[in-house]
Design a protein around this motif. Structure first.
Motif, PDB file in Angstrom:
ATOM      1  N   VAL A   1      42.550  43.145  44.762  1.00 19.98           N
ATOM      2  CA  VAL A   1      41.220  43.627  44.367  1.00 19.98           C
ATOM      3  C   VAL A   1      40.273  43.602  45.560  1.00 19.98           C
ATOM      4  N   MET A   2      40.353  42.523  46.335  1.00 20.81           N
ATOM      5  CA  MET A   2      39.472  42.391  47.496  1.00 20.81           C
ATOM      6  C   MET A   2      39.694  43.548  48.469  1.00 20.81           C
ATOM      7  N   LEU A   3      40.955  43.904  48.667  1.00 25.56           N
ATOM      8  CA  LEU A   3      41.294  44.950  49.634  1.00 25.56           C
ATOM      9  C   LEU A   3      41.410  46.322  48.978  1.00 25.56           C
ATOM     10  N   GLY A   4      41.099  46.393  47.659  1.00 20.39           N
ATOM     11  CA  GLY A   4      41.382  47.605  46.879  1.00 20.39           C
ATOM     12  C   GLY A   4      40.890  48.891  47.507  1.00 20.39           C
TER      13      GLY A   4
ATOM     14  N   LEU B   1      30.870  43.331  41.350  1.00 19.80           N
ATOM     15  CA  LEU B   1      29.438  42.992  41.339  1.00 19.80           C
ATOM     16  C   LEU B   1      29.077  42.236  40.067  1.00 19.80           C
ATOM     17  N   ARG B   2      29.569  42.787  38.928  1.00 17.90           N
ATOM     18  CA  ARG B   2      29.279  42.165  37.635  1.00 17.90           C
ATOM     19  C   ARG B   2      29.888  40.761  37.570  1.00 17.90           C
ATOM     20  N   ALA B   3      31.124  40.676  38.007  1.00 10.36           N
ATOM     21  CA  ALA B   3      31.810  39.375  37.943  1.00 10.36           C
ATOM     22  C   ALA B   3      31.112  38.353  38.836  1.00 10.36           C
ATOM     23  N   TYR B   4      30.658  38.820  39.992  1.00 12.03           N
ATOM     24  CA  TYR B   4      30.009  37.871  40.915  1.00 12.03           C
ATOM     25  C   TYR B   4      28.694  37.366  40.344  1.00 12.03           C
ATOM     26  N   ARG B   5      27.949  38.279  39.698  1.00 15.77           N
ATOM     27  CA  ARG B   5      26.676  37.848  39.097  1.00 15.77           C
ATOM     28  C   ARG B   5      26.916  36.826  37.989  1.00 15.77           C
ATOM     29  N   SER B   6      27.966  37.067  37.209  1.00 19.90           N
ATOM     30  CA  SER B   6      28.229  36.142  36.095  1.00 19.90           C
ATOM     31  C   SER B   6      28.854  34.836  36.579  1.00 19.90           C
ATOM     32  N   LEU B   7      29.228  34.809  37.860  1.00 24.22           N
ATOM     33  CA  LEU B   7      29.865  33.615  38.413  1.00 24.22           C
ATOM     34  C   LEU B   7      28.871  32.489  38.635  1.00 24.22           C
ATOM     35  N   GLU B   8      27.601  32.876  38.849  1.00 30.41           N
ATOM     36  CA  GLU B   8      26.579  31.879  39.172  1.00 30.41           C
ATOM     37  C   GLU B   8      26.499  30.840  38.057  1.00 30.41           C
ATOM     38  N   GLY B   9      26.576  29.608  38.452  1.00 33.16           N
ATOM     39  CA  GLY B   9      26.493  28.529  37.474  1.00 33.16           C
ATOM     40  C   GLY B   9      27.849  28.095  36.962  1.00 33.16           C
ATOM     41  N   GLU B  10      28.873  28.908  37.211  1.00 34.70           N
ATOM     42  CA  GLU B  10      30.211  28.514  36.756  1.00 34.70           C
ATOM     43  C   GLU B  10      30.896  27.672  37.820  1.00 34.70           C
ATOM     44  N   ASP B  11      31.942  27.003  37.420  1.00 26.05           N
ATOM     45  CA  ASP B  11      32.643  26.091  38.329  1.00 26.05           C
ATOM     46  C   ASP B  11      33.775  26.833  39.046  1.00 26.05           C
TER      47      ASP B  11
ATOM     48  N   ALA C   1      34.673  32.583  45.137  1.00 21.90           N
ATOM     49  CA  ALA C   1      33.376  33.240  45.323  1.00 21.90           C
ATOM     50  C   ALA C   1      33.369  34.054  46.615  1.00 21.90           C
ATOM     51  N   PHE C   2      33.951  33.479  47.653  1.00 19.87           N
ATOM     52  CA  PHE C   2      33.990  34.173  48.936  1.00 19.87           C
ATOM     53  C   PHE C   2      34.789  35.468  48.837  1.00 19.87           C
ATOM     54  N   MET C   3      35.927  35.389  48.156  1.00 20.04           N
ATOM     55  CA  MET C   3      36.756  36.586  48.035  1.00 20.04           C
ATOM     56  C   MET C   3      36.034  37.677  47.249  1.00 20.04           C
ATOM     57  N   MET C   4      35.235  37.258  46.277  1.00 18.49           N
ATOM     58  CA  MET C   4      34.453  38.259  45.536  1.00 18.49           C
ATOM     59  C   MET C   4      33.425  38.919  46.433  1.00 18.49           C
ATOM     60  N   GLN C   5      32.724  38.093  47.219  1.00 16.76           N
ATOM     61  CA  GLN C   5      31.716  38.660  48.131  1.00 16.76           C
ATOM     62  C   GLN C   5      32.377  39.599  49.131  1.00 16.76           C
ATOM     63  N   ALA C   6      33.491  39.137  49.698  1.00 19.02           N
ATOM     64  CA  ALA C   6      34.196  39.981  50.673  1.00 19.02           C
ATOM     65  C   ALA C   6      34.674  41.265  50.004  1.00 19.02           C
ATOM     66  N   GLY C   7      35.138  41.134  48.753  1.00 20.44           N
ATOM     67  CA  GLY C   7      35.611  42.301  48.014  1.00 20.44           C
ATOM     68  C   GLY C   7      34.498  43.307  47.777  1.00 20.44           C
ATOM     69  N   ILE C   8      33.292  42.812  47.457  1.00 22.35           N
ATOM     70  CA  ILE C   8      32.152  43.714  47.244  1.00 22.35           C
ATOM     71  C   ILE C   8      31.846  44.474  48.536  1.00 22.35           C
TER      72      ILE C   8
END
Lengths: 119, 855
Positions: free
Chosen positions: A11-14, A72-82, A88-95
């Protein structure tokens, strides 16, 4: 490496993978059609080479855009989760990677709008 | 065997370090003893990354100087018109060797060598996961490289330019052995580069400090990871290209001979599919170095870490879409050129991102103007200029004007010297205190920089004009009155100034570099990363856990705690060399890897491998084959000592973490290496299939040529059945070999033996069927392509046979059971790959001509 982690990497490299596939198809198809003298064929009134390039560009762009928005959606919903820092980094890099890929994919298809197929 | 569940976080309070003080008596001494390098003549068998890395860097630098001397001879020749300092033929050898040695024996090995030294230190790993593989790669490169360079003294050096285009390099126009030296010499040195890349990928992914998750990975590690993946994808193309050209020269298989269905453009595609990514293969590690040096010199964290990682990954991908921009003048359709023009301009974006990240970092801190800083500033200036001319030649119409002129020579030197040599010198000045008891001189360093920077610009800036007013590259002289005289003289003066800078650097090295196994100069720059921890032959006394990207800034007291042994694995659990293997994403401890120590095996294997290829070049076939057999024997001897099994119960590494000393399956480091090797193999095969399809494309109506009969379906079908049956048998053997009770069923070696017969038989049937159809490999490119696919498959089948026989031997020797089964797993993976490749090969060779109906 677990299956989930492999999926994260994909997904990150998609977007870049989509670009690589787009590039391979448009160059391969153009070379084959021009090399074999089949470039005069048309599809719905459009030259076959241009049609293939536009279709491939759309097919690469749409999934990349979906992955980009999904991340983007997944990263926003990640805030506050464990979630782990690596996730988190892979999501940011993926975006970032998928965002850049959207531009690159459109740019890659641009020659179809400007240049003749096999001249 | 799986690793235990581990806590989610390794973030600890200062008082909560994994291991208490005082440390047990003798613990540190045992660690030091395990990592001690051999003495006397056996010293050359050392495999510690610090020793091999340093030898490697030194050898790469030697080739830089040797290739630089060749350049000076050329510049002396060109200083005046109609000069006869060197002959036409020698000049051809000089420019071919200069380019070849700089690219293949300096640039790639230098960055690989630096990483052999730096990566384990930066990641606080005890060593790379396959230290003997590093040693093998180094010695093969050392012996092969020196012999290859020696050909210049005998007039035997290649003379067809560093990209060796056929038909100039075909037998017809280059009948002597000069071209063979390039094809076999460089082809095999690429294998050494791939060995290094496998080491780097597994090293970055599996041996890191505890808690060094992907978001905390040093940018240099990211750069080396992308670099190594690019080698794995890109180098197979040139390996295949050299194989095909050598087969054409040796056996008259016409891959590139147009009269018999071949096409010289195929070589250009294969070469540049490797050759353009090669530029980024050299550049990315250099950017990784810059991203480490700039924050230290500015004393502030790197700005835009995520963007820099994005840039590295994007560059890695996009650089594979540029290769045809070296072929703009070959008459390809404009639309095709447009694709490559688009990608060539797109790749400037990630490069630009990195440049802006460095400038922002410099702006956000207080940059100290040290020698490394000067080289970085020089890099930014020179590389940016090279990048701008790169965007110019990415435009096909401009490229047609500048093609094969000195403008291109200027552009590529701006990119390569700016993008790689300056960062490398920055790295020398920056990291020497890690390897030496004394840092290099700042005063001399400024002179070195000044001479190199001014010399470089004086040499190459005028070349833009020389090229634009018409001077072609690679001419050994030129007539008076062309307007090129003064510009060439200026370039020659600049070249000697550049050389003076390099010579002064050697003086600095001689005066100040004193190798430090222990007690190095220390953290003289107040840097933030782990290579600046106190270290010895064992690297760090204990393996730290990190909580950020700048651990020495984030965790005060870390150096002392690491040196006191308060972090993980402060001794040796098994009494031998060990590395802590961590998970690839979160860097959690998984198991203790028992690392092989020094031995003659990798050295001898490398020498015999080099001898095999080099003797083949001079047609000493019998001696060459003997050396090849001895090389394989040495590799088997080397492997025999690996895969030790669980030599003791799981060990406590500190902080209550108990991990095994042996695991199998996807957690095992060698499983990763085997997967990477399969990707390499898959890329070679993919490039071969591309070559087959390319030759089909340029041969309309004659695929296969008239009179060629394709074997009946029965033969490939039988062959496919045997391949599948052999894979099925291996799968059954794997099931038999499962369980926690150290089972050792007798059926396993029998099944492997039968599977060997099946896989060998399958390949033999395919070969026999083609032979029976009287297909000639030298009559037409079709036959050459078919036999090339079969030859590659036979090579893989033979390798499988050796691996299968070796696995049976391990079973017979009691070194293989249901727990200690890594050898079996690796053989199994390779077996499946060979079968898969064989099936695809059958489909292409027998199915494609039928499918296209000879169109």
């Amino acid at each position: 490496m677990s299956g989930t982690r492999t999926l994260h990497v994909l997904v990150m490299l998609g977007g870049m993978i989509a670009w690589a596939v787009q590039f391979t198809i448009i160059y391969g198809v153009t070379s084959t059609l021009c090399g074999r003298g089949w470039a005069d064929a048309t599809l719905f009134g459009i030259g076959i080479v241009q049609a293939v390039i536009v279709a491939t560009t759309v097919l690469a762009f749409v999934p990349t855009a979906l992955v980009f928005m999904g991340l983007l959606r997944a990263y926003r919903s990640l805030e506050g989760e464990d979630a782990s820092a690596a996730t988190a980094f892979m999501m940011q890099a993926g975006i970032l990677i998928n965002g850049l890929s959207l531009i690159v994919i459109l740019w890659q298809g641009a020659p179809a709008l400007i240049l003749p197929a096999c001249a | 065997m799986n690793a235990p569940e581990l806590p989610n976080s390794f973030e600890r309070k200062e008082t909560d370090l994994p291991n208490p003080l005082p440390r047990p008596e003798g613990e540190f001494e045992a660690l030091k003893k395990a990592w001690e390098p051999p003495r006397g003549i056996s010293f050359i068998t050392a495999v510690n990354n610090t020793y091999v890395g340093l030898w490697y860097v030194g050898t790469a630098f030697l080739f830089f100087i040797l290739a630089g001397i060749l350049a000076l001879i050329m510049r002396a020749q060109l200083a005046a018109p109609e000069s006869d300092l060197v002959s036409h033929d020698l000049y051809n050898q000089l420019f071919t060797m200069h380019g070849t040695v700089m690219m293949f024996l300096f640039a790639v090995p230098a960055v690989e060598a630096a990483s052999v030294y730096l990566l384990p230190n930066m990641q606080a790993a005890r060593d790379l996961p396959f230290p003997r593989l590093s040693a093998y790669a180094f010695w093969a490169y050392f012996v092969g490289g020196l012999v290859f360079f020696g050909t210049i003294f005998f007039g035997l050096s290649p003379n067809g330019g560093w990209f060796m285009y056929p038909p100039l390099t075909s037998t017809k126009y280059s009948p002597a052995e000069n071209a063979d030296w390039w094809l076999l010499g460089i082809g095999f040195i690429e294998i050494s580069a791939i060995a290094g890349a496998i080491e780097i990928i597994v090293g970055v992914m599996k041996t890191r400090a505890v808690g060094m998750s992907l978001d905390k990975l040093p940018v240099y590690s990211w750069a080396m990871l992308v670099f190594a993946v690019m080698i794995v994808i890109g180098f197979p193309a040139i390996i295949l290209g050299t194989l095909l050209l050598e087969m054409e020269r040796a056996f008259d298989w016409p891959f590139f001979i147009a009269e018999r269905g071949g096409d010289p453009l195929l070589w250009q595609h294969l070469f540049w599919f490797f050759g353009h990514p090669e530029v980024y293969i050299i550049f990315l590690p250099a950017t990784g170095m810059v991203s480490m040096i700039v924050p230290t010199m500015a004393q502030t964290p790197l700005v835009g870490y995520r963007l820099v990682v994005l840039a590295l990954i994007a560059t890695g991908f996009l650089s594979f879409g540029l290769w045809v921009h070296h072929m703009f003048a070959t008459g390809l359709p404009k639309m095709s050129l447009g694709f490559f023009s688009a990608a060539s301009t797109a790749v400037a974006v990630p490069s630009g991102i990195q440049v802006f990240a460095w400038i922002a970092t410099i702006a956000s801190g207080r940059m100290r103007l040290t020698t490394p800083s000067l080289f970085i500033i020089g890099f930014l200036f020179v590389f940016t200029l090279g990048g701008l001319t790169g965007v110019m030649v990415a435009m096909a119409p401009f490229d047609w004007q500048a093609h094969d002129s000195y403008f291109v020579v200027a552009h590529l030197h701006y990119v390569l010297i700016g993008g790689m040599v300056f960062p490398l010198f920055a790295a020398f000045y920056y990291w020497v205190p890690v390897a030496s008891k004394r840092p290099l001189s700042e005063r001399l360093g400024r002179w070195v920089f000044g001479l190199m920077f001014i010399g470089m610009n004086v040499t190459f800036l005028p070349m833009h004009i020389t090229g634009l007013i018409g001077m072609p590259r690679r001419v050994y002289t030129y007539p008076v009155g062309m307007g090129w005289d003064s510009l060439n003289l200026v370039s020659t003066i600049g070249a000697f100034m550049l050389a003076a800078g390099v010579a002064l650097f050697l003086v600095d090295l001689a005066r100040n570099f004193r190798f430090a196994g222990e007690n190095n100069a220390g953290n003289v720059w107040n840097a933030s990363t782990l290579e600046w921890l106190p270290n010895g032959n064992y690297n760090t006394r204990s393996i730290p856990s990190v909580v950020g990207r700048d651990p020495l800034w984030d965790q005060p007291g870390l150096s002392q705690d690491v040196e006191d042994g308060r972090y993980y694995l402060p001794g040796t659990a098994t009494g031998v060399r060990e590395a802590l293997v961590t998970s690839p994403f979160d860097a959690r401890p998984q198991y203790i890897l028992q690392v092989p120590g020094p031995g003659w095996q990798p050295v001898l294997a490398a020498v015999f491998t080099a001898a095999f290829f080099l003797l083949l070049t001079v047609k000493f076939i019998f001696t060459s084959v003997i050396c090849g057999v001895l090389a394989v024997g040495c590799v088997i001897w080397w492997l025999w000592e690996t895969d030790p099994g669980p030599t003791r119960p799981p060990a406590d590494i500190g902080g209550g973490i108990v991990i095994p000393v042996y695991v199998t399956g996807s957690m095992n480091h060698s499983w990763w290496a085997m997967i990477v090797l399969m990707v390499v193999s898959g890329m070679i095969f993919t490039c071969l299939i591309f070559s087959y399809l390319f030759l089909w494309l340029v041969n309309p109506g004659v695929w296969p040529p008239q009179g060629v009969r394709i074997p009946g379906w029965i033969w490939p079908a039988l062959s496919a059945i045997l391949y599948c049956a052999s894979a099925a048998l291996v799968a059954v053997a794997s099931r038999q070999l499962q369980g926690e009770d150290r089972r050792k069923p007798r059926s396993v070696p029998i099944m492997i033996g039968v599977a060997l017969l099946l896989v060998g038989g399958s390949s033999a049937i395919d070969l026999w069927s083609q032979w029976q159809s009287a297909l000639s490999p030298s009559a037409h490119a079709y036959g050459a392509a078919v036999y090339a696919i079969m030859s590659l498959q036979i090579f893989f089948v033979l390798t499988t046979l050796i691996m299968g026989a070796y696995t049976i031997a391990r079973w017979l020797a009691g070194k293989l059971d249901s727990i200690r089964r890594t050898t079996f797993d690796n053989t199994m993976l390779f077996w499946y790959y060979t079968v898969g490749q064989g099936l695809v090969g059958l489909l292409v060779v027998h199915g494609f001509p039928r499918f296209t109906g000879g169109v």
